[in-house]
Structure formats: C-alpha cells, structure tokens
Design a protein around this motif. Sequence first.
Motif, short mmCIF file in Angstrom:
data_model
loop_
_atom_site.label_atom_id
_atom_site.label_comp_id
_atom_site.label_asym_id
_atom_site.label_seq_id
_atom_site.Cartn_x
_atom_site.Cartn_y
_atom_site.Cartn_z
N MET A 165 31.90 -14.71 14.76
CA MET A 165 30.76 -14.09 14.08
C MET A 165 31.21 -13.34 12.84
O MET A 165 30.55 -13.39 11.79
CB MET A 165 30.03 -13.15 15.04
N LEU A 166 32.34 -12.64 12.95
CA LEU A 166 32.85 -11.90 11.79
C LEU A 166 33.25 -12.84 10.67
O LEU A 166 32.96 -12.59 9.49
CB LEU A 166 34.06 -11.06 12.22
N ALA A 167 33.91 -13.95 11.02
CA ALA A 167 34.31 -14.93 10.01
C ALA A 167 33.10 -15.51 9.29
O ALA A 167 33.09 -15.65 8.06
CB ALA A 167 35.13 -16.04 10.66
N HIS A 168 32.06 -15.84 10.04
CA HIS A 168 30.84 -16.38 9.44
C HIS A 168 30.14 -15.33 8.57
O HIS A 168 29.60 -15.65 7.51
CB HIS A 168 29.89 -16.86 10.53
N THR A 169 30.15 -14.09 9.02
CA THR A 169 29.51 -13.02 8.25
C THR A 169 30.16 -12.87 6.88
O THR A 169 29.48 -12.84 5.85
CB THR A 169 29.60 -11.69 9.01
N VAL A 170 31.48 -12.81 6.86
CA VAL A 170 32.20 -12.64 5.59
C VAL A 170 31.96 -13.84 4.68
O VAL A 170 31.73 -13.69 3.47
CB VAL A 170 33.71 -12.47 5.86
N PHE A 171 31.97 -15.04 5.24
CA PHE A 171 31.78 -16.24 4.45
C PHE A 171 30.37 -16.34 3.88
O PHE A 171 30.16 -16.89 2.79
CB PHE A 171 32.09 -17.47 5.31
N CYS A 172 29.39 -15.79 4.60
CA CYS A 172 27.98 -15.91 4.18
C CYS A 172 27.53 -14.82 3.21
O CYS A 172 26.45 -14.95 2.62
CB CYS A 172 27.07 -15.89 5.41
N ILE A 173 28.31 -13.76 3.06
CA ILE A 173 27.89 -12.65 2.19
C ILE A 173 27.56 -13.11 0.77
O ILE A 173 26.49 -12.75 0.25
CB ILE A 173 28.96 -11.54 2.18
N PRO A 174 28.41 -13.87 0.09
CA PRO A 174 28.06 -14.26 -1.28
C PRO A 174 26.82 -15.13 -1.37
O PRO A 174 26.09 -15.07 -2.36
CB PRO A 174 29.30 -15.01 -1.78
N PHE A 175 26.55 -15.94 -0.33
CA PHE A 175 25.35 -16.77 -0.35
C PHE A 175 24.09 -15.91 -0.25
O PHE A 175 23.06 -16.25 -0.85
CB PHE A 175 25.40 -17.77 0.81
N ALA A 176 24.15 -14.83 0.51
CA ALA A 176 23.02 -13.92 0.59
C ALA A 176 22.95 -13.02 -0.64
O ALA A 176 21.85 -12.61 -1.07
CB ALA A 176 23.13 -13.06 1.85
N TYR A 177 24.10 -12.73 -1.23
CA TYR A 177 24.17 -11.81 -2.37
C TYR A 177 23.50 -12.38 -3.61
O TYR A 177 22.80 -11.66 -4.34
CB TYR A 177 25.65 -11.49 -2.66
N MET A 178 23.66 -13.68 -3.85
CA MET A 178 23.16 -14.28 -5.09
C MET A 178 21.65 -14.13 -5.27
O MET A 178 21.20 -13.64 -6.31
CB MET A 178 23.60 -15.75 -5.17
#
Length: 263
Positions: free
Chosen positions: A139-152
């Motif tokens: 879950m932590l790995a997915h969270t970090v990877f998904c941050i820029p996709f939500a950020y844009m």
Amino acid sequence: MKDLRKQPGFDTMAWFCLFCLYAPIAVLVVFSFNDNRSVVRWTEFSLRWYRAAFENDGIRHATWISLQVAFVAMVFATTFATMAALATTRVRAFKGQTLTYAVINQPLMVPEIVTAVSTLAFFVLIKQVTGLNGIGFLMLAHTVFCIPFAYMPIRARLEDMNLTLEQAAADLYGTPFQVFRTVTLPLMAPGIVAGAMLAFVVSLDDVIITLLVGGPGETTLPVYIFGQIRRGITPEINAVSTVLLGLSALLVSIFFLIGNKRK
C-alpha cells in the motif's frame, strides 16, 4: 501555418493508428462473450465465462486485494497531493520551486522497473531491521507511486482558480482555515476528485511494482491475470480483462469530465 489535418494521408494514418490501438481490445471484449473455450473460434453468445470468473476463488481474492490497495493508495496519495499542490501554488515564487516540482513528479520520469527495484530493496532493508511484514508495504509503495498522478489535476485546478474570492473572504476577517474550508476547498473539489480517480486507476492497473513488492497472499488482480496468461489465454481471463477495461474506462471518463468542469 497549414492545418495538419488537411495534409495528404493524415486521415488514413489516423484511422490506421486507431485500428492498431483498439482492434485487439475489441477482439478481447467480443471473445469474452464466446461460449466456446477457444479464444479464436466463435460459436455463440454466452455469459458463461463471466459466471466462471465470478465463482473463481482466486479471482475474487485477487480482486479484493486490488480494491483494498487501490483505495488506501487513493486516499493517502490524494491527501498528500492536495497538501503539496497547496504548498506549491498558494505561496509566492521561491528559490528551488522548479526542483520541488521535479521531486514531486519524479515517479513519472523514472522508469517504473527502476522504482520497483529500488522500493523492493528499501523495503527489504526495513523488514530486516524491524521484522515487520504485511500488505502495508505494498500500500505504501502504491501510495508513493500514485502521488504525482493525483498531484497534476489538483495543481492544475488550483492554478486555474481566481484568487478574488479567497482574497475577499480574507478581507472579511476570515481565518486561513475558514477561507480554505468555505472557499478554496469547494472550488478545488473537482480537481481533488479527478486526482483521486486517476490515482485509483493507476494503482488498480499496476503490475510491475506489485509484482516485485507484493508478498505471499498479496496477489492483485492484474498480477493474477499476468500469471494466468503465462499458462495460456482463456475466455475467463478475457472476461476479467473486459471488466477491468470497463471500470478503468468509466473512471477515466469521469476524471476528464470532472477535470473539465469550471463551475
């Protein structure tokens, strides 16, 4: 400047590219409704393989794991992305602002396999030191990877917003929290929802990071499909892939609709 669409052969090339992109998907969807076990010979329409997929314990367990991981990653990635977007758009320009953008968007620029290998090595070190294990690492790995996709989309929404209403609320003696709660948050809500949906889709569809970071019993649906395909494509896999395709298309469509909302 000439219109590119009026150039000779543009329409032909465009249709050819669209055909190459969507013809394989169309074949997958069509044969998911095929009653025959063959994935190349059509007999008659049937929902047989959808029922078989629904009754498959392995698929149901993998789906449940996928939804858990995607939901947690969506919530935390969207929260962190919202905080980062506010911190980079609601302040005066500062030294190192470009570097900050680059750091936040780093997972988009680095090959996913590199991110997966480095994350795996880092988590192995943590597990050896602390003795901790569990799905939380995935879950932590997915969270970090998904941050820029939500950020844009969140950042884009904030940059598109007019500051007049926020300034007016501040002039009326509203505290920073009141201004954020009553003005900023409602206005940026479409961007937050769009970012959350994009993060959910990215997490739900991920294979490489999950394949390397996931431990025993943490097989997500895409990884399960990948494992089954190595034994040969079956109509059951076609049915599951069609459902995933439909869900992803629905969420991405909602993402674009909300992202284009201006009121």
